[in-house]
Design an enzyme around this catalytic site. Structure first.
Site, PDB file in Angstrom:
ATOM      1  N   SER A  47       0.801  -1.219   0.000  1.00 56.70           N
ATOM      2  CA  SER A  47       0.000   0.000   0.000  1.00 56.70           C
ATOM      3  C   SER A  47       0.837   1.273   0.000  1.00 56.70           C
ATOM      4  O   SER A  47       0.363   2.324  -0.444  1.00 56.70           O
ATOM      5  CB  SER A  47      -0.927   0.014   1.220  1.00 56.70           C
ATOM      6  OG  SER A  47      -0.175  -0.123   2.423  1.00 56.70           O
ATOM      7  N   GLU A 216      -7.513  16.451   8.574  1.00 55.62           N
ATOM      8  CA  GLU A 216      -8.398  17.305   9.352  1.00 55.62           C
ATOM      9  C   GLU A 216      -9.553  16.544   9.976  1.00 55.62           C
ATOM     10  O   GLU A 216     -10.143  17.001  10.960  1.00 55.62           O
ATOM     11  CB  GLU A 216      -8.939  18.433   8.462  1.00 55.62           C
ATOM     12  CG  GLU A 216      -7.869  19.423   8.021  1.00 55.62           C
ATOM     13  CD  GLU A 216      -8.440  20.549   7.180  1.00 55.62           C
ATOM     14  OE1 GLU A 216      -9.662  20.507   6.907  1.00 55.62           O
ATOM     15  OE2 GLU A 216      -7.676  21.444   6.790  1.00 55.62           O
ATOM     16  N   HIS A 224       1.127   5.241   6.264  1.00 52.06           N
ATOM     17  CA  HIS A 224       0.731   5.579   4.902  1.00 52.06           C
ATOM     18  C   HIS A 224       0.870   7.078   4.656  1.00 52.06           C
ATOM     19  O   HIS A 224       0.901   7.873   5.596  1.00 52.06           O
ATOM     20  CB  HIS A 224      -0.690   5.102   4.648  1.00 52.06           C
ATOM     21  CG  HIS A 224      -0.840   3.628   4.844  1.00 52.06           C
ATOM     22  ND1 HIS A 224      -1.377   3.077   5.988  1.00 52.06           N
ATOM     23  CD2 HIS A 224      -0.481   2.584   4.053  1.00 52.06           C
ATOM     24  CE1 HIS A 224      -1.352   1.750   5.891  1.00 52.06           C
ATOM     25  NE2 HIS A 224      -0.815   1.429   4.722  1.00 52.06           N
TER      26      HIS A 224
END
Length: 277
Positions: A47, A216, A224
């Protein structure tokens, strides 16, 4: 063996600071060789390198930034998939799929290690000095059997700092095992683990939050990347490929620039969720 050039804090912050995210839907990778290209770079990984989709914005894998550094003579085919290890990628037939397409003169960049550490998961776990190296050999031998050039890349470091603010490694012996295999087999090595560890140390605990998935909406992911982090690692990889003479003049460009945030695009569709790392 030659080491990739580190990304400087100055270049990373200046080049990235004023750019804006693009919400375009065209993918930042080539699913099949570009007609203009005379060779293809295939990327096998997890990933941290994979293509992400619109449902995952601003999550970005570093493979999404790699095409910024290559000319139309080189296609980039990103086969990295979330949650895979060197073992599970092979077991699912993904390496075989690459070997069914790759041709003489092409490049196979292999980066695994995050998910190989999963001792509790027999489908993914490998032991650094035995089964991890055994599986990596299959990528190297497979590429060479097709006349392609294998490249190994150590895993980018997680965001880990001690109480004194010093970045530290989270990958155990996996990077050392990959370095050992690269030396044994004469394979070019991009040491992304060492380069990113140095970069995180240079940036510090607060600034690195802009590189990882601190968002946020409250997400706090120290593994990641958002585009700023993916861009920095894409530059490390591209400079490494050039410094190692894997990519010659005519195949690379803009190596002293950091991938602009506007380069990152997320195609429609759904990204498989990353496995916890």
């Amino acid at each position: 063996m030659a080491e990739p050039m580190n990304v400087s804090r100055r270049s990373a912050l200046i080049a990235l600071g004023t750019a804006s995210l693009s919400m375009a839907v065209s993918p930042a990778f080539a699913e099949s060789p570009d007609p203009q290209a005379d060779k293809t770079l295939y990327l096998a990984g997890d990933s941290t390198a994979a293509q992400m989709h619109q449902d995952s914005i601003p999550y970005a894998g570093w493979g999404m930034g790699l095409p910024y550094y290559v000319t139309p003579r080189l296609a980039v085919s990103n086969h990295a998939v979330s949650g895979r290890s060197s073992k599970s990628f092979i077991d699912e037939g993904r390496l075989a799929a690459i070997l069914g397409m790759i041709k003489s003169g092409d490049i196979l960049v292999t980066q695994f290690g995050h998910n190989d550490q999963k001792a509790e998961d027999a489908k993914r776990y490998t032991e650094p000095w035995t089964t991890y190296k055994d599986h990596l050999r299959q990528y190297v031998d497979g590429a060479r059997s097709k006349g392609a050039v294998p490249v190994l890349a150590t895993s980018a470091e997680r965001r880990r700092f001690d109480r004194a603010g010093n970045a530290y490694s989270s990958h155990g012996e996996y990077p050392a095992a990959m370095r050992s295999l690269a030396e044994e087999m004469g394979v070019p090595l991009i040491d992304a683990q060492a380069s990113t560890l140095a970069l995180w140390q240079q940036l510090g605990p607060e600034e690195t939050k802009k590189y990882f998935l601190y968002t946020e909406d409250g997400k706090r992911d120290n593994t990641h990347f958002q585009p700023r982090g993916a861009a920095a690692i894409a530059q490390i990889a591209a400079q490494g490929l050039s410094n190692l003479n894997v990519l010659e003049n005519g195949y690379t460009r803009r190596l002293d620039e950091v991938t602009p945030l506007s380069w990152f695009t997320w195609p429609g569709g759904t990204t498989p969720p990353p496995a916890p790392l």
